[in-house]
Write a protein that holds these residues in place. Structure first.
Motif: not given
Length: 137
Positions: A14, A32, A42, A44, A46, A79, A81, A94-96, A136
């Motif tokens: 992160h 954000s 969320w 975020y 990686s 993710d 996005n 990429s995750y959330r 986002i």
């Protein structure tokens, strides 16, 4: 992807400007770095250091850019996005999650992107904001 399967198969990172310590929790509810929208529901993160470097470099604020190795405390998902809009198949890993991320350690010794590449990315984010793009989800 379930959190239990992913936690044991890869590292997660992160990028931020927050000064955190091992054991700290990164939680939802922060603004954000990319929109003026409501605080995020969320967190975020990686599976690649490069994506986390972008997160640190683009993070709002004036604090030191930092990257943390983190572990999800609950379910995670791709993710949308990035994976649905820009990079099908999630090559950026990429995750959330709606659940907190636990800080394991700070990653040190990483190298940021060249200044001209960073400026290109900042210009692209600014352009997307000006065009009213939903950055986002």
């Amino acid at each position: 992807m379930s959190a239990s399967a992913s936690v044991f198969s890869r590292s997660f990172f992160h990028g931020t400007r927050a000064d955190l310590k091992p054991g700290s929790l990164i939680v939802v509810g922060h603004p954000s770095n990319f929109t003026e929208a409501e605080p995020l529901s969320w967190v975020y993160f990686s599976g690649t250091l490069d994506t986390a470097i972008w997160g640190a470099e683009l993070a709002a604020g004036s604090g030191k850019e930092r990257i943390y190795a983190v572990e999800p405390t609950g379910p995670i998902e791709d993710d949308p996005n990035l994976t649905d809009k820009k990079f099908p198949g999630n090559p950026t890993l990429s995750y959330r999650s709606r659940d907190p991320l636990r800080v394991i350690a700070e990653v040190t010794g990483w190298q940021g992107h060249p200044p001209e590449r960073l400026q290109q990315m900042k210009d692209g984010v600014a352009r997307s904001r000006a065009e009213g793009a939903e950055i986002i989800d």
